[in-house]
Enzyme design. Structure first.
Site, short mmCIF file in Angstrom:
data_model
loop_
_atom_site.label_atom_id
_atom_site.label_comp_id
_atom_site.label_asym_id
_atom_site.label_seq_id
_atom_site.Cartn_x
_atom_site.Cartn_y
_atom_site.Cartn_z
N ASP A 229 39.89 13.24 53.28
CA ASP A 229 38.54 12.75 52.98
C ASP A 229 38.24 13.24 51.56
O ASP A 229 38.92 14.12 51.03
CB ASP A 229 37.51 13.29 53.99
CG ASP A 229 36.21 12.47 53.97
OD1 ASP A 229 36.01 11.71 53.00
OD2 ASP A 229 35.40 12.59 54.91
C1 BGC Z 1 33.15 10.18 53.62
C2 BGC Z 1 34.23 9.16 53.96
C3 BGC Z 1 34.32 8.15 52.85
C4 BGC Z 1 34.63 8.88 51.55
C5 BGC Z 1 34.76 7.96 50.35
C6 BGC Z 1 33.34 10.77 52.25
O1 BGC Z 1 32.23 11.53 51.89
O2 BGC Z 1 33.15 11.18 54.59
O3 BGC Z 1 33.94 8.52 55.17
O4 BGC Z 1 35.30 7.20 53.13
O5 BGC Z 1 33.57 9.79 51.28
O6 BGC Z 1 33.53 7.43 49.99
#
Ligand code: BGC
Length: 754
Positions: A229
């Site tokens: 993530d």
């Molecule tokens: C979120 C993810 C997301 C990623 C990219 C993160 O903060 O938890 O779900 O895909 O950011 O935007």
């Protein structure tokens, strides 16, 4: 492309470089070898593709795209085909925009109504989550675009999401928090998996070899790449060995250098780095070699498709006196600013810059529908004048529909809710309108359950969840009967927050969140406790009626290596076409392990014309009967009788049948001086060895064989047996009056263990 050969041509620096992003949204190109950069983007219910300023919080603008209903809504469809269709549409948009991977679906379990990101998650039930996510993935990937199923794993709160540890026992992980990933990995082969920010039992997911390699790859057969993530990497070198292939976003070169140094110092095997590169390159080339940049993206058609999908998801929770559908020939008033400015998506990384939005007010143009603002979303207030206007209009109409729900600030990625209530001004407004018009209906826009203090004073409630940009079209179609509602709740609505099983521990202490309710999440808890809920899991009404009959099983007895087919007949007994959501639950009638009363193990959606009936069949395999056995560290079926029940909600199961299942695995048994008689007597082999001693012990305690017993003894035989059951073997030495010597007893124990 010969990937292994390509990797063999890369320098260590190039390989380490490939293991982190080139920028916020791209993998890194290696120009010397012609390796292209590919783009990944949020997700999951539409595209959030940022062409300029990038962020992962939904702050900067992204391209105009179509916002489909969020997972909280689509889960309520209980419709795999629908999810697949939505996936196909999103996959086409990705091809059009040259996106190799869309970041979703998000399959974390709705453990508490409070999780800020519940709107993006499917359900409290792992089976429903897994099956629907698998269908969505099939759809997207049929267009040669990958998904990133996220956030692996146990990421059911936003509070301290980047530092907290979810402390969960393995059985609970296996039964509740993993299947949402396991089912899609096995059935739909997602191209990538995104690991979560949090730790599990103290270990960051990004460092967790058990999670990313032992379970995900070795057990489930995942063959794509794992990405972090955004900013989830804790120790990059540990992560490479653990199986975290790609760090996102760019690491600024810091972690690339650490990987190079670790290999040079002999702390990291270069083969681990090669493996990560291979897995990333496999997916990069899978996309590049099948790219179809001329795929059209018809946003207007997708807007209408999103309306169609939203209509399949709405759940009619209450419909007293058939207040719905409304008549198009009578005056109706829509009350509440959400009727004009609907809430149809959540805040954060899934936030889409919509190409079009249709509100209910807009969708009802030309109809006999009036509008009163009722409250202000921005100020979270209903002035006396607003309420007075709403009440007056409600009084003069046949029916009043109040559009209520959670404003953006109430639920979002990044933080959790603190309570389960609607804004107070909305509750006040609903009470006032309901007092003015007996035909009051409430439409709800929210990603997670809310308390409904006014439930007894309104006739109808329609749960629209977050229904995407065309939600207004769908709502009007349902309200006026152009579409018959067919959504069912993918979660329980407790009466109040403190009824929820995670209530006492949710959010945790400091960085530590203990999942103390274990496997008893959602209906598994409410059913076991036999508690009243506001609306049960699986509940959903229709404008027609269905009859369930003739449940039959393919066998009365099976082994856990066999499959069982359960077939039921469903008939539309009303006068309108409609869709039934047929649900099948399995419960273990007598079980040694502590288990839920019943668990969802099959569901299907059947469109039926008035009077039409159809047979619906479900195939059940070992997993439908099994629980996770911590001693075997495997799925285990305890031999015995199971109840299969079928109906249209977890609390409305008119049909049931029983099957006997014989489990194949022997549980490991080991005896020592502390083993108790109860366990020994339950094992035929050990029983044969120890039964004579047990009898002697019993006799000596009840006064010896043949000895005269006092009348009406204080300790009766049965009580004696009950107490003796818990005696450990060592007590044969102290209380056995010389029945056996220590050496002889040790020998017997050895025989029982042999
Ligand atoms: C979120 C993810 C997301 C990623 C990219 C993160 O903060 O938890 O779900 O895909 O950011 O935007």
């Amino acid at each position: 492309m010969d990937i292994k050969k390509l990797v063999s041509q890369m320098t260590l620096e190039e390989k380490a470089g490939l293991l982190s992003g080139g920028d916020f949204w791209h993998t890194k190109a290696v120009e010397r070898l012609g390796i292209p950069a590919t783009m990944v983007s949020d997700g999951p219910h539409g595209l959030r593709k940022q062409d300029s300023a990038a962020d992962h919080l939904g702050v900067n603008e992204s391209i105009k795209a179509v916002c489909f209903p969020a997972a909280s809504a689509t889960a309520a469809s209980f419709d795999k085909d629908l999810l697949e269709k939505m996936g196909q549409a999103i996959g086409e948009s990705c091809q059009h925009e040259a996106l190799s991977v869309i970041l979703g679906p998000a399959v974390n379990i709705k453990r508490s109504p409070l999780c800020g990101r519940n709107f993006e998650y499917f359900s409290e039930d792992p089976y429903l989550t897994g099956k629907l996510a698998a269908a969505y993935i099939r759809g997207v990937q049929s267009k040669n675009v990958g998904v990133s199923i996220k956030h692996f794993a146990a990421n059911s709160q936003e509070h301290r999401r980047m530092s907290s540890t979810s402390d969960v026992d393995e059985r609970t992980l296996r039964e509740i928090y993993f299947p949402g990933f396991e089912i899609p990995v096995k059935e739909s082969k997602p191209w990538t998996v995104m690991c979560s920010y949090n730790r599990i039992n103290g270990v960051f997911s990004s460092d967790n070899r058990w999670l990313l390699t032992d379970v995900l790859r070795d057990e489930w057969g995942f063959d794509g790449y794992v990405m972090s993530d955004w900013g989830a990497v804790a120790d990059r070198v540990v992560g490479v060995h653990a199986g975290l292939d790609l760090e996102m976003p760019a690491s600024g070169g810091v972690n690339d250098a650490k990987i190079v140094a670790a290999v040079r110092d002999g702390k990291l095997d270069e083969a681990d780095v090669d493996l990560c590169c291979e897995r990333i390159l496999n997916i990069i080339y899978r996309f590049v070699e099948n790219a179809k940049p001329d795929t059209p993206w018809d946003k207007e058609a997708q807007h209408l498709l999103s309306a169609e999908i939203a209509a399949e998801c709405m759940v009619l929770l209450k419909n007293e006196d058939n207040v719905l559908p409304l008549s198009k020939n009578e005056d109706v008033v829509f009350i509440g600013e959400f009727a004009e400015r609907p809430r149809f998506q959540g805040g954060g990384s899934s936030h889409i810059n919509c190409c079009n939005i249709t509100s209910a007010v807009e969708a009802s143009e030309g109809m006999l529908v009036d509008y009163a603002q009722g409250y202000s979303i921005d100020r979270d207030e209903a002035t006396d004048a607003m309420i007075a206007e709403a009440v007056e209009k409600a009084r003069s109409c046949k029916a009043a529909v109040v559009f209520a729900g959670l404003p953006d600030a109430y639920e979002s990625e990044g933080y959790d809710r603190t309570h389960m209530r609607l804004p107070e001004c909305q509750n006040r407004l609903i009470e006032a309108v309901a007092a003015a018009n007996p035909n009051t209906v409430v439409v709800l826009h929210n990603g997670s359950p809310v308390e409904m203090p006014w439930i007894d004073r309104v006739k109808g409630v329609l749960e629209a969840y977050l229904g995407g940009q065309a939600v207004g079209i769908a709502t009007v179609k349902i309200l006026f009967g152009d579409v018959n509602p067919s959504g069912h709740l993918p979660e329980s609505f407790p009466k109040k927050l403190s009824d929820n099983p995670s209530y006492l521990f949710y959010g945790g202490e400091g960085n530590r969140t203990e999942y103390r309710e274990g496997i008893f999440v959602g209906y598994r808890y409410y059913d076991k406790k036999d508690m009243e809920v506001l609306f049960p899991f699986g509940h959903g009404l229709s404008y027609t009626t269905f009859e369930y009959s003739n449940l039959r099983l393919s066998a009365e007895k099976i082994t856990d290596a066999d499959t069982l087919t359960a077939t039921v007949t469903v008939k539309n007994t009303g006068s309108r076409a409609g869709k039934a959501v047929v649900q099948l639950y399995v419960g273990d009638d007598e079980s040694t392990p502590i288990r839920p009363v019943r668990e969802l193990k099959g569901f299907d959606k059947a469109a039926l014309a008035p009077g039409e009936s159809r047979d619906i069949s479900f195939t059940l395999d070992k997993r439908a009967f099994a629980y996770w056995n911590t001693e075997l560290r495997d799925w285990h079926v305890e031999s015995g009788s199971f109840t299969i029940s079928v109906g249209d909600s977890s609390r409305s199961l008119p049909l049931y049948a029983r099957v006997t299942v014989e489990g194949s695995a022997e549980l490991p048994r080991h005896y020592d001086m502390n083993s108790i008689f109860m366990d020994i007597m339950a094992d035929p082999k050990a029983k044969a060895i120890f039964a004579p001693l047990f009898q002697k012990m019993h006799d000596s305690f009840s006064g010896g064989e043949g000895e005269e017993k006092p009348e009406d003894p204080i300790i009766k035989d049965e009580m004696m047996d009950a107490m003796l059951q818990y005696f450990p073997l060592r007590n044969l030495l102290s209380f056995g009056e010389g029945a056996v010597s220590e050496d002889a007893l040790l020998e017997l124990i050895e025989r029982a263990n042999a």
